[in-house]
Design a protein around this motif. Sequence first.
Motif, PDB file in Angstrom:
ATOM      1  N   ARG A   1      -5.489   7.017  -2.801  1.00 32.25           N
ATOM      2  CA  ARG A   1      -6.426   6.976  -1.838  1.00 32.25           C
ATOM      3  C   ARG A   1      -5.876   6.877  -0.581  1.00 32.25           C
ATOM      4  O   ARG A   1      -6.634   7.080   0.476  1.00 32.25           O
ATOM      5  CB  ARG A   1      -7.529   5.731  -2.057  1.00 32.25           C
ATOM      6  N   ILE A   2      -4.654   6.571  -0.208  1.00 32.64           N
ATOM      7  CA  ILE A   2      -4.221   6.691   1.082  1.00 32.64           C
ATOM      8  C   ILE A   2      -3.035   7.739   1.363  1.00 32.64           C
ATOM      9  O   ILE A   2      -2.277   7.848   0.670  1.00 32.64           O
ATOM     10  CB  ILE A   2      -3.687   5.188   1.425  1.00 32.64           C
ATOM     11  N   PHE A   3      -3.285   8.460   2.250  1.00 37.71           N
ATOM     12  CA  PHE A   3      -2.372   9.661   2.544  1.00 37.71           C
ATOM     13  C   PHE A   3      -1.780   9.782   4.029  1.00 37.71           C
ATOM     14  O   PHE A   3      -2.702   9.257   4.888  1.00 37.71           O
ATOM     15  CB  PHE A   3      -3.106  10.977   2.312  1.00 37.71           C
ATOM     16  N   GLY A   4      -0.705  10.176   4.247  1.00 37.37           N
ATOM     17  CA  GLY A   4      -0.152  10.236   5.610  1.00 37.37           C
ATOM     18  C   GLY A   4       0.188  11.406   5.845  1.00 37.37           C
ATOM     19  O   GLY A   4       0.704  12.403   5.163  1.00 37.37           O
ATOM     20  N   GLU A   5      -0.257  11.951   7.299  1.00 34.30           N
ATOM     21  CA  GLU A   5       0.264  13.031   7.928  1.00 34.30           C
ATOM     22  C   GLU A   5       0.727  12.734   9.158  1.00 34.30           C
ATOM     23  O   GLU A   5       0.524  11.856  10.017  1.00 34.30           O
ATOM     24  CB  GLU A   5      -1.396  13.714   8.206  1.00 34.30           C
ATOM     25  N   ASN A   6       1.813  13.850   9.439  1.00 31.64           N
ATOM     26  CA  ASN A   6       2.189  13.960  10.583  1.00 31.64           C
ATOM     27  C   ASN A   6       1.845  14.540  11.822  1.00 31.64           C
ATOM     28  O   ASN A   6       2.016  13.993  13.020  1.00 31.64           O
ATOM     29  CB  ASN A   6       3.654  14.612  10.290  1.00 31.64           C
ATOM     30  N   ARG A   7       0.782  15.376  11.774  1.00 28.65           N
ATOM     31  CA  ARG A   7       0.202  16.160  13.071  1.00 28.65           C
ATOM     32  C   ARG A   7      -1.456  16.223  12.773  1.00 28.65           C
ATOM     33  O   ARG A   7      -1.923  16.485  11.733  1.00 28.65           O
ATOM     34  CB  ARG A   7       0.556  17.517  13.151  1.00 28.65           C
ATOM     35  N   VAL A   8      -1.963  15.834  14.015  1.00 28.63           N
ATOM     36  CA  VAL A   8      -3.283  15.814  14.074  1.00 28.63           C
ATOM     37  C   VAL A   8      -3.895  17.084  13.411  1.00 28.63           C
ATOM     38  O   VAL A   8      -4.974  17.334  12.780  1.00 28.63           O
ATOM     39  CB  VAL A   8      -3.921  15.550  15.496  1.00 28.63           C
TER      40      VAL A   8
ATOM     41  N   GLU B   1       0.791  -1.198  -0.241  1.00 25.93           N
ATOM     42  CA  GLU B   1      -0.049  -0.184   0.042  1.00 25.93           C
ATOM     43  C   GLU B   1       0.878   1.082   0.089  1.00 25.93           C
ATOM     44  O   GLU B   1       1.791   1.466   0.641  1.00 25.93           O
ATOM     45  CB  GLU B   1      -0.827  -0.005   1.353  1.00 25.93           C
ATOM     46  N   LEU B   2       0.651   2.063  -0.913  1.00 27.37           N
ATOM     47  CA  LEU B   2       1.362   3.338  -0.938  1.00 27.37           C
ATOM     48  C   LEU B   2       0.590   4.523  -0.226  1.00 27.37           C
ATOM     49  O   LEU B   2      -0.596   4.969  -0.237  1.00 27.37           O
ATOM     50  CB  LEU B   2       1.347   3.964  -2.439  1.00 27.37           C
ATOM     51  N   VAL B   3       1.223   4.759   0.852  1.00 25.46           N
ATOM     52  CA  VAL B   3       0.931   5.936   1.673  1.00 25.46           C
ATOM     53  C   VAL B   3       1.395   7.220   1.247  1.00 25.46           C
ATOM     54  O   VAL B   3       2.631   7.339   1.335  1.00 25.46           O
ATOM     55  CB  VAL B   3       1.150   5.797   3.518  1.00 25.46           C
ATOM     56  N   ALA B   4       0.717   8.096   0.208  1.00 23.51           N
ATOM     57  CA  ALA B   4       1.394   9.495  -0.022  1.00 23.51           C
ATOM     58  C   ALA B   4       1.368  10.344   1.171  1.00 23.51           C
ATOM     59  O   ALA B   4       0.504  10.862   1.655  1.00 23.51           O
ATOM     60  CB  ALA B   4       0.445   9.786  -1.130  1.00 23.51           C
ATOM     61  N   VAL B   5       2.606  10.763   1.405  1.00 24.23           N
ATOM     62  CA  VAL B   5       2.794  11.486   2.632  1.00 24.23           C
ATOM     63  C   VAL B   5       2.632  13.112   2.537  1.00 24.23           C
ATOM     64  O   VAL B   5       3.392  13.587   1.489  1.00 24.23           O
ATOM     65  CB  VAL B   5       4.292  11.505   3.204  1.00 24.23           C
ATOM     66  N   SER B   6       1.539  13.664   2.687  1.00 24.03           N
ATOM     67  CA  SER B   6       1.087  14.966   2.357  1.00 24.03           C
ATOM     68  C   SER B   6       1.153  16.223   3.323  1.00 24.03           C
ATOM     69  O   SER B   6       0.828  17.262   3.106  1.00 24.03           O
ATOM     70  CB  SER B   6      -0.432  14.986   1.778  1.00 24.03           C
ATOM     71  N   LYS B   7       2.066  15.711   4.478  1.00 19.38           N
ATOM     72  CA  LYS B   7       2.457  16.596   5.504  1.00 19.38           C
ATOM     73  C   LYS B   7       2.832  17.807   4.805  1.00 19.38           C
ATOM     74  O   LYS B   7       3.902  18.064   3.789  1.00 19.38           O
ATOM     75  CB  LYS B   7       3.306  15.879   6.446  1.00 19.38           C
TER      76      LYS B   7
END
Length: 230
Positions: free
Chosen positions: A58-65, A36-42
Amino acid sequence: MQDDNYQETPVDRLKHVNDEIIAAAKAAGRVADGVELVAVSKTFDAEDIKPVIEAGQRIFGENRVQEAERKWPPLRAEFPDVKLHLIGPLQSNKAKEAVAFFDAIHTIDREKIARAVADEMAKQGRSLELFVQVNTGEEPQKAGIMPRDAGAFVTFCRQDLKLDIKGLMCIPPVDEEPAVHFAFLAKLARELGLSGLSMGMSGDFETAIALGATHVRVGSAIFGGRHIPA
């Protein structure tokens, strides 16, 4: 003929990354669907992210809530099938918001966080994908459970808190060969009976796939250089 002034877009780079994932999986005797590719959009804003969603990611990664809460609601309203993964350190006082907002957390690394997430999932009736972050390089400045404590911690999460731990996550030291850390994490996951491996970023995700990664967290190879957070 391509214009010499043409600049590659995030959509172009997304296609390259997906092609590289397919090739790396094939070379490792794996199917690309197992990664699964988590596209890091932070640090990137909605207008930067939207074309990548429209291209099929469709899967994105973020660092901060807080950053995710600020920019993602309109995107999720338009694209309700998008999944958000928290890939940065989580503070226990943000557990409520994290459980409400994210679909997965990759950074469970201490008892206080595990308890807070378990309590909030029970209260909210939500079930998130959870990964235990392991500090494979035993770096004092970096988050993650120490390798020697990982087995007992996973057992605590499963037995005491009834958490369904999907797998392990690591961020290798920048000055060490990542393959050593990926191989170690894969071995540890096998020993603990875990199938998920969140490992590999823009510079080393192909190596991670060769060593069993199920989730790769790729940011700059898709979005380019980071924006400066507000």
